[in-house]
Design a protein around this motif. Structure first.
Motif, PDB file in Angstrom:
ATOM      1  N   ASN A 188       1.059   4.742   4.224  1.00  0.00           N
ATOM      2  CA  ASN A 188       1.944   4.296   3.152  1.00  0.00           C
ATOM      3  C   ASN A 188       1.173   4.061   1.861  1.00  0.00           C
ATOM      4  OD1 ASN A 188       4.276   4.397   4.686  1.00  0.00           O
ATOM      5  ND2 ASN A 188       4.098   2.267   5.384  1.00  0.00           N
ATOM      6  N   ASN A 189       0.002   3.435   1.965  1.00  0.00           N
ATOM      7  CA  ASN A 189      -0.802   3.183   0.778  1.00  0.00           C
ATOM      8  C   ASN A 189      -1.460   4.461   0.251  1.00  0.00           C
ATOM      9  OD1 ASN A 189      -0.518   0.360   0.143  1.00  0.00           O
ATOM     10  ND2 ASN A 189      -1.565  -0.077   2.057  1.00  0.00           N
ATOM     11  N   GLN A 190      -1.770   5.397   1.154  1.00  0.00           N
ATOM     12  CA  GLN A 190      -2.276   6.694   0.706  1.00  0.00           C
ATOM     13  C   GLN A 190      -1.238   7.397  -0.165  1.00  0.00           C
ATOM     14  OE1 GLN A 190      -3.257   8.939   4.209  1.00  0.00           O
ATOM     15  NE2 GLN A 190      -5.362   8.209   4.283  1.00  0.00           N
ATOM     16  N   ALA A 191       0.014   7.433   0.308  1.00  0.00           N
ATOM     17  CA  ALA A 191       1.082   8.103  -0.442  1.00  0.00           C
ATOM     18  C   ALA A 191       1.306   7.425  -1.787  1.00  0.00           C
ATOM     19  CB  ALA A 191       2.367   8.116   0.380  1.00  0.00           C
ATOM     20  N   LEU A 192       1.269   6.091  -1.805  1.00  0.00           N
ATOM     21  CA  LEU A 192       1.450   5.359  -3.058  1.00  0.00           C
ATOM     22  C   LEU A 192       0.324   5.670  -4.031  1.00  0.00           C
ATOM     23  CD1 LEU A 192       2.810   3.198  -4.807  1.00  0.00           C
ATOM     24  CD2 LEU A 192       1.504   1.466  -3.558  1.00  0.00           C
ATOM     25  N   LEU A 193      -0.907   5.666  -3.531  1.00  0.00           N
ATOM     26  CA  LEU A 193      -2.041   5.933  -4.414  1.00  0.00           C
ATOM     27  C   LEU A 193      -2.009   7.365  -4.945  1.00  0.00           C
ATOM     28  CD1 LEU A 193      -4.407   4.358  -5.573  1.00  0.00           C
ATOM     29  CD2 LEU A 193      -5.837   5.272  -3.763  1.00  0.00           C
ATOM     30  N   MET A 194      -1.563   8.318  -4.109  1.00  0.00           N
ATOM     31  CA  MET A 194      -1.439   9.689  -4.587  1.00  0.00           C
ATOM     32  C   MET A 194      -0.424   9.784  -5.712  1.00  0.00           C
ATOM     33  SD  MET A 194      -3.665  11.575  -3.343  1.00  0.00           S
ATOM     34  CE  MET A 194      -2.999  12.875  -4.376  1.00  0.00           C
ATOM     35  N   ASP A 195       0.675   9.053  -5.601  1.00  0.00           N
ATOM     36  CA  ASP A 195       1.657   9.021  -6.690  1.00  0.00           C
ATOM     37  C   ASP A 195       0.995   8.551  -7.985  1.00  0.00           C
ATOM     38  OD1 ASP A 195       3.716   9.871  -5.055  1.00  0.00           O
ATOM     39  OD2 ASP A 195       4.472   7.843  -4.672  1.00  0.00           O
TER      40      ASP A 195
END
Length: 233
Positions: A188-195
């Protein structure tokens, strides 16, 4: 010196590299990356992705072939010229962040502007001042203003990762290179950081090159290549 007819932020032509007494790690690599484009390079740990990034940044030399960064040929530059080009035109996000632990979050972000006047002038032109640049980047990355004066070692892993991203993007480098930048985070935090990474790249019209073993992160990139496919092995 022959200038490419269609200049790119990164242009690589017939690159080959291998360590002494070993088969070529990179047999034959050619590709281009233009302003604002984003490329995702996948591959297992140890396949040579970080070696490729070190070649592109001029840290190590290829056995043959050419690398052009912002229309300048690395093979024709001396070490100090390569250092300056790297600092002015490239931002880096490392797997281990490489923040200076005793410096504040703000000073870590501003480090490229202290070392390279071109990055400082670009930040001031875009935001009005370097302090305003830090404030804006913190807001874009979802960080509270209270972290500005905190030393890096007191920040959480997620906060350190965002500070590393802000440092990479400040001063509008023409390319940001990210080496497994989300590996320490859950999905979840990976996806947020990619955004957040991609939002910064779009905001600054920065070319983004990211290497990772996690192909789930690749869906929003303009180009998706496996390391083996890219290097011609």
């Amino acid at each position: 010196m022959t200038v490419p007819s269609n200049p790119s932020v990164v242009k690589v032509s017939h690159l080959q590299f291998g360590w002494p007494n070993h088969p070529p790690l990179i047999p034959n690599l050619s590709f281009e990356l233009k302003a604002g484009e984003k490329i995702f390079i996948s591959g297992p740990s140890g396949c040579g992705k970080s070696t490729l990034l070190n070649l592109l940044s001029g840290v190590i030399k290829p056995n043959r072939g050419e690398i052009w960064i912002h229309n300048r040929p690395l093979h024709e530059l001396g070490n100090s010229e390569k250092d300056q080009l790297r600092g002015e035109e490239m931002g880096f996000i490392f797997q281990q962040f490489n923040l200076i632990p005793y410096l504040s979050a703000a000073d870590n972000i501003l480090l490229p502007t202290y070392l390279y006047p071109k990055r400082k002038l670009a930040a001031m032109k875009q935001y009005g001042s370097t302090a305003a640049a830090v404030d804006s980047l913190l807001k874009m990355l979802g960080l509270p203003a209270s972290v500005i004066d905190q030393p890096a070692h007191r920040l959480s892993i997620g906060q350190q990762q965002r500070i590393a991203a802000a440092r990479a993007f400040i001063g509008s480098p023409s390319i940001v290179i990210a080496d497994e930048p989300t590996s320490a985070l859950d999905w979840n935090n990976q996806a947020l950081l990619m955004d957040l990474f991609l939002g910064l790249a779009n905001e600054h019209q920065t070319a983004l090159m990211m290497v990772s073993h996690d192909e789930r992160l690749s869906t929003r990139f303009d180009q998706k290549r496996s390391f083996a496919e890219l290097v011609g092995s």
